[in-house]
Design a protein around this motif. Sequence first.
Motif, PDB file in Angstrom:
ATOM      1  N   GLY A  34       0.810  -1.210   0.000  1.00  0.00           N
ATOM      2  CA  GLY A  34       0.000   0.000   0.000  1.00  0.00           C
ATOM      3  C   GLY A  34       0.844   1.261   0.000  1.00  0.00           C
ATOM      4  N   SER A  35       2.152   1.104   0.167  1.00  0.00           N
ATOM      5  CA  SER A  35       3.087   2.239   0.114  1.00  0.00           C
ATOM      6  C   SER A  35       3.996   2.082  -1.095  1.00  0.00           C
ATOM      7  N   LYS A  36       4.476   3.207  -1.595  1.00  0.00           N
ATOM      8  CA  LYS A  36       5.523   3.183  -2.607  1.00  0.00           C
ATOM      9  C   LYS A  36       6.849   3.064  -1.856  1.00  0.00           C
ATOM     10  N   VAL A  37       7.723   2.182  -2.335  1.00  0.00           N
ATOM     11  CA  VAL A  37       8.965   1.896  -1.624  1.00  0.00           C
ATOM     12  C   VAL A  37      10.155   2.021  -2.571  1.00  0.00           C
ATOM     13  N   ILE A  38      11.204   2.666  -2.074  1.00  0.00           N
ATOM     14  CA  ILE A  38      12.488   2.690  -2.771  1.00  0.00           C
ATOM     15  C   ILE A  38      13.428   1.822  -1.944  1.00  0.00           C
ATOM     16  N   ILE A  39      13.943   0.763  -2.563  1.00  0.00           N
ATOM     17  CA  ILE A  39      14.918  -0.108  -1.911  1.00  0.00           C
ATOM     18  C   ILE A  39      16.246   0.106  -2.623  1.00  0.00           C
ATOM     19  N   TYR A  40      17.279   0.385  -1.830  1.00  0.00           N
ATOM     20  CA  TYR A  40      18.584   0.476  -2.472  1.00  0.00           C
ATOM     21  C   TYR A  40      19.582  -0.433  -1.761  1.00  0.00           C
ATOM     22  N   PHE A  41      20.379  -1.107  -2.580  1.00  0.00           N
ATOM     23  CA  PHE A  41      21.414  -2.015  -2.109  1.00  0.00           C
ATOM     24  C   PHE A  41      22.751  -1.289  -2.230  1.00  0.00           C
ATOM     25  N   TYR A  42      23.555  -1.357  -1.172  1.00  0.00           N
ATOM     26  CA  TYR A  42      24.851  -0.690  -1.167  1.00  0.00           C
ATOM     27  C   TYR A  42      25.896  -1.639  -0.586  1.00  0.00           C
ATOM     28  N   PRO A  43      27.167  -1.481  -0.997  1.00  0.00           N
ATOM     29  CA  PRO A  43      28.188  -2.450  -0.595  1.00  0.00           C
ATOM     30  C   PRO A  43      28.538  -2.484   0.893  1.00  0.00           C
ATOM     31  N   ALA A  44      28.759  -1.331   1.538  1.00  0.00           N
ATOM     32  CA  ALA A  44      29.217  -1.385   2.926  1.00  0.00           C
ATOM     33  C   ALA A  44      28.988  -0.069   3.658  1.00  0.00           C
ATOM     34  N   ALA A  45      28.444  -0.157   4.851  1.00  0.00           N
ATOM     35  CA  ALA A  45      28.206   1.012   5.694  1.00  0.00           C
ATOM     36  C   ALA A  45      29.521   1.722   6.009  1.00  0.00           C
ATOM     37  N   SER A  46      29.426   3.024   6.130  1.00  0.00           N
ATOM     38  CA  SER A  46      30.538   3.880   6.566  1.00  0.00           C
ATOM     39  C   SER A  46      31.704   3.950   5.587  1.00  0.00           C
ATOM     40  N   THR A  47      31.506   3.534   4.347  1.00  0.00           N
ATOM     41  CA  THR A  47      32.513   3.739   3.311  1.00  0.00           C
ATOM     42  C   THR A  47      32.159   5.028   2.571  1.00  0.00           C
ATOM     43  N   PRO A  48      33.122   5.663   1.905  1.00  0.00           N
ATOM     44  CA  PRO A  48      32.847   6.985   1.324  1.00  0.00           C
ATOM     45  C   PRO A  48      31.651   7.045   0.366  1.00  0.00           C
ATOM     46  N   GLY A  49      31.609   6.154  -0.621  1.00  0.00           N
ATOM     47  CA  GLY A  49      30.506   6.198  -1.591  1.00  0.00           C
ATOM     48  C   GLY A  49      29.165   5.888  -0.951  1.00  0.00           C
ATOM     49  N   CYS A  50      29.148   4.912  -0.073  1.00  0.00           N
ATOM     50  CA  CYS A  50      27.892   4.518   0.584  1.00  0.00           C
ATOM     51  C   CYS A  50      27.408   5.604   1.532  1.00  0.00           C
ATOM     52  N   THR A  51      28.351   6.306   2.156  1.00  0.00           N
ATOM     53  CA  THR A  51      27.986   7.423   3.024  1.00  0.00           C
ATOM     54  C   THR A  51      27.375   8.551   2.194  1.00  0.00           C
ATOM     55  N   THR A  52      28.000   8.863   1.069  1.00  0.00           N
ATOM     56  CA  THR A  52      27.456   9.899   0.172  1.00  0.00           C
ATOM     57  C   THR A  52      26.032   9.543  -0.244  1.00  0.00           C
ATOM     58  N   GLN A  53      25.828   8.307  -0.680  1.00  0.00           N
ATOM     59  CA  GLN A  53      24.508   7.884  -1.150  1.00  0.00           C
ATOM     60  C   GLN A  53      23.482   7.923  -0.011  1.00  0.00           C
ATOM     61  N   ALA A  54      23.839   7.402   1.153  1.00  0.00           N
ATOM     62  CA  ALA A  54      22.907   7.390   2.287  1.00  0.00           C
ATOM     63  C   ALA A  54      22.542   8.808   2.702  1.00  0.00           C
ATOM     64  N   CYS A  55      23.525   9.703   2.735  1.00  0.00           N
ATOM     65  CA  CYS A  55      23.246  11.090   3.121  1.00  0.00           C
ATOM     66  C   CYS A  55      22.387  11.797   2.074  1.00  0.00           C
ATOM     67  N   ASP A  56      22.581  11.453   0.788  1.00  0.00           N
ATOM     68  CA  ASP A  56      21.721  12.012  -0.255  1.00  0.00           C
ATOM     69  C   ASP A  56      20.273  11.558  -0.062  1.00  0.00           C
ATOM     70  N   PHE A  57      20.078  10.286   0.271  1.00  0.00           N
ATOM     71  CA  PHE A  57      18.719   9.820   0.558  1.00  0.00           C
ATOM     72  C   PHE A  57      18.170  10.531   1.794  1.00  0.00           C
ATOM     73  N   ARG A  58      18.992  10.635   2.840  1.00  0.00           N
ATOM     74  CA  ARG A  58      18.556  11.332   4.061  1.00  0.00           C
ATOM     75  C   ARG A  58      18.127  12.772   3.736  1.00  0.00           C
ATOM     76  N   ASP A  59      18.942  13.467   2.959  1.00  0.00           N
ATOM     77  CA  ASP A  59      18.669  14.861   2.646  1.00  0.00           C
ATOM     78  C   ASP A  59      17.478  15.026   1.699  1.00  0.00           C
ATOM     79  N   SER A  60      17.079  13.950   1.036  1.00  0.00           N
ATOM     80  CA  SER A  60      15.931  13.980   0.118  1.00  0.00           C
ATOM     81  C   SER A  60      14.671  13.381   0.741  1.00  0.00           C
ATOM     82  N   MET A  61      14.763  12.954   2.008  1.00  0.00           N
ATOM     83  CA  MET A  61      13.621  12.302   2.664  1.00  0.00           C
ATOM     84  C   MET A  61      12.352  13.139   2.609  1.00  0.00           C
ATOM     85  N   GLY A  62      12.472  14.428   2.846  1.00  0.00           N
ATOM     86  CA  GLY A  62      11.285  15.280   2.859  1.00  0.00           C
ATOM     87  C   GLY A  62      10.518  15.217   1.552  1.00  0.00           C
TER      88      GLY A  62
END
Length: 159
Positions: A34-62
């Motif tokens: 009943g909800s629209k869902v975005i699932i993203y797979f990433y290689p490893a927490a706290s690595t530079p690229g994964c941090t960039t991607q996670a923070c971009d999602f965080r900053d786009s949450m609104g």
Amino acid sequence: MSDTTTRLAAGDTAPDFTLSDSEGASVSLADLAGSKVIIYFYPAASTPGCTTQACDFRDSMGSLAGAGYRILGISKDPIDALQKFVEEQSLTFPLLSDDDLAVHHGYGAYGEKSLYGKTVTGVLRSTFVIDESGVIQLALYNVKATGHVASLRKKLSVD
């Protein structure tokens, strides 16, 4: 199986799963029906690229939440690593642990990839947009960490 992982495509039914989040709570795709869902797979927490991607999602949450999207990040990291990542980056969406890679394989998000000119087997940075009825609307493989969320928002017409 890593070499023969089947990729999903728009129109496919999203494989259901139940995984533990950074707090140890169970999260199922079926629970988000009943909800629209975005699932993203990433290689490893706290690595530079994964941090960039996670923070971009965080900053786009609104804007993404305003358009009705829920976000789930999935990696092979153990729960304690996810918890640290969530705390360090003030992430506001669930990160899920798929330590046996079963969900990665189910979504075709694990297999051969090129890394610094060499062919290796590992997590394929991938994103799936799933509609309210559990059907994949977008299946994006081998996305770049930087700029991916902006590109995704454009594809979804989310300001």
